[in-house]
Scaffold this motif. Structure first.
Motif, mmCIF file in Angstrom:
data_model
loop_
_atom_site.group_PDB
_atom_site.id
_atom_site.type_symbol
_atom_site.label_atom_id
_atom_site.label_comp_id
_atom_site.label_asym_id
_atom_site.label_seq_id
_atom_site.Cartn_x
_atom_site.Cartn_y
_atom_site.Cartn_z
ATOM 1 N N ARG A 122 16.292 8.762 49.386
ATOM 2 C CA ARG A 122 16.330 9.373 50.854
ATOM 3 C C ARG A 122 16.270 10.557 50.642
ATOM 4 O O ARG A 122 16.559 11.402 49.588
ATOM 5 N N LYS A 143 16.858 14.380 52.557
ATOM 6 C CA LYS A 143 17.533 15.225 53.386
ATOM 7 C C LYS A 143 16.998 16.200 54.024
ATOM 8 O O LYS A 143 16.402 17.221 53.257
ATOM 9 N N THR A 144 16.764 16.648 55.351
ATOM 10 C CA THR A 144 16.297 17.813 55.977
ATOM 11 C C THR A 144 17.324 18.823 55.846
ATOM 12 O O THR A 144 18.331 18.749 55.466
ATOM 13 N N TYR A 173 14.579 7.809 55.004
ATOM 14 C CA TYR A 173 15.007 6.753 54.045
ATOM 15 C C TYR A 173 13.833 5.998 53.615
ATOM 16 O O TYR A 173 12.679 5.610 54.524
ATOM 17 N N TYR A 202 18.586 12.266 57.425
ATOM 18 C CA TYR A 202 17.592 11.573 56.496
ATOM 19 C C TYR A 202 16.578 10.875 56.784
ATOM 20 O O TYR A 202 16.435 10.278 57.809
#
Length: 423
Positions: free
Chosen positions: A226, A228-229, A214, A212
């Motif tokens: 946040r 997320k890849t 943030y 993540y």
């Protein structure tokens, strides 16, 4: 993790070598850089070694130049301040653990986050301690823990508007008063934080090994968003390991999922991303409206429009790049982990000059041919992660971001040498 894939792609471990691995050698200038006469004959003026300083272990800490002094830490557990003009020691501060983070200079002070979990504020001129706190209790006794053998750096501090921000190996991002070290707030992320955060507007943004990115409110540390890849077959978490950069509107970060992301700083949504076919793209540097992206196993430096991701150029640099680039009026300069540094024309990507570390010059043909290609028998030479990292250390690899001040550039290397280059 698929270790066979990791070996194939030459992913590496940072390791503190024994003290006797790095031998202090007094070499004449010609062995480590070109002579002034050679520089004058070259079509593109080459850097000339003004001085060399040897520490007792690898240096992955990036040098920071301020007021005629150069600050950095070494895996020999010491913080150093050198005179930029001469390379002579102004002061040094010993600690009790290897240092793999970068100092931050703010006002009259410099902030140092040690591998033993101790954050120290010192006077930047004489190194006198102003205050000292423990930011990671676990690290005090065990050392700053690593995620895996390809986790190269420790967290580095950032100071803005009198507030110091620092992540830890136990996944906490904290904010402290820079004047006293008093804790203001903490945020618990999902895994190790080993990046230096960046500030975008009213947010502090960081990458984490849980995959993540943030964004926290600077004032109170509350989560703003946040991201997320995507993740990858061999790295399903998509660890957000890369160094961050920002142009104020977007945050740029590379992850282990072979993607490089431009994330909208206000919303946390992706503005654009670039996919690299062979490996990680961990290095991000912004200059004007251009983001420069250094890659690992693609072994290219890419210049892209920070607003759209449209590529302007990509240049083959033969080796892996993990540290950032420093931008001058005409060139960008950066190092590679096998001991060769480059200056590329900012507009075209053309190679303006290269610099070879002492380790590269002495050991290059042990691992590469004359054209910087791995030897065909490299698999029988380097059989383990330990062997790979010791080879990189031996070659004087540059895992750091160079520092540029006027006509001087400072480069730190994993054979323990620090170079002051006259440009």
């Amino acid at each position: 993790m698929n270790l066979s894939k990791v070996f194939i792609q030459h992913l590496h471990v940072v390791h503190k070598p024994p003290g006797n691995v790095v031998t202090v050698l007094l070499m004449i200038q010609a062995l480590m850089g070109v002579s002034p006469a050679q520089a004058q004959r070259s079509g593109n003026p080459q850097p000339v070694v003004a001085w060399t300083f040897a520490t007792r272990a690898a240096v992955v800490s990036s040098p920071v130049v301020d007021g005629g002094l150069v600050y950095f830490g070494s895996e020999d557990s010491t913080w150093y301040a050198l005179e930029l003009a001469t390379g002579k020691v102004k002061w040094k501060l010993p600690t009790r653990a290897a240092i793999r983070s970068t100092p931050f200079v703010y006002g009259s002070q410099v902030f140092l986050a040690g591998g033993n979990g101790v954050l120290t504020c010192v006077n930047k001129i004489n190194g006198a301690v102003v205050w000292r706190i423990v930011f990671d209790q676990t690290a005090v006794f065990m050392g700053e823990r690593s995620y895996d053998f390809a986790d190269y750096y420790h967290s580095s501090p950032l100071v803005a508007d009198g507030i110091l921000y620092l992540g830890t190996g136990n996944g906490v991002m904290s904010a402290y008063l820079a004047t006293t070290g008093v804790l203001l707030w903490r945020y618990q992320a999902g895994d190790i934080i080993h990046c230096r955060p960046v500030i975008a507007g009213d947010k502090i943004v960081l990458g984490c090994f849980d995959g993540y990115v943030y964004a926290l409110n600077k004032r109170d540390g509350q989560l703003a968003w946040r991201f997320k890849t995507i993740g990858h077959q061999y790295f399903p978490k998509g660890e957000a390991q890369g160094m961050l950069a920002t142009d104020g509107q977007r945050v740029f970060v590379g992850a282990r999922d072979y993607n490089f992301y431009a994330i909208d700083a206000a919303s946390g949504t992706v503005s654009w991303n670039l996919k690299f076919s062979n490996g990680w793209a961990m290095s991000a540097t912004v200059a004007d409206t251009v983001v420069y992206i250094g890659t690992s196993d693609d072994r290219v430096m890419v210049a892209a429009d920070a607003r759209s991701g449209r590529e302007y150029w990509r240049t083959n640099v033969n080796f892996n790049t993990f540290g950032g680039a420093v931008s001058g009026a005409q060139n960008i300069c950066f190092g590679t982990i096998w001991g060769k540094a480059y200056a590329l024309d900012r507009r075209t990507g053309a190679v303006r000059w290269t610099f070879e570390t002492q380790g590269y010059r002495e050991h290059h043909l042990q691992y590469f041919d004359e054209d910087d290609r791995f030897r065909t028998d490299i698999g029988s030479i380097l059989r383990s992660p330990f062997a790979w990292v010791m080879a990189e250390h031996q070659m004087g690899g540059v895992f750091s971001t160079p520092a540029l001040s006027g006509d001087m550039m400072v480069v730190t290397t994993t054979d323990g040498n620090v170079y002051g280059l006259k440009l």
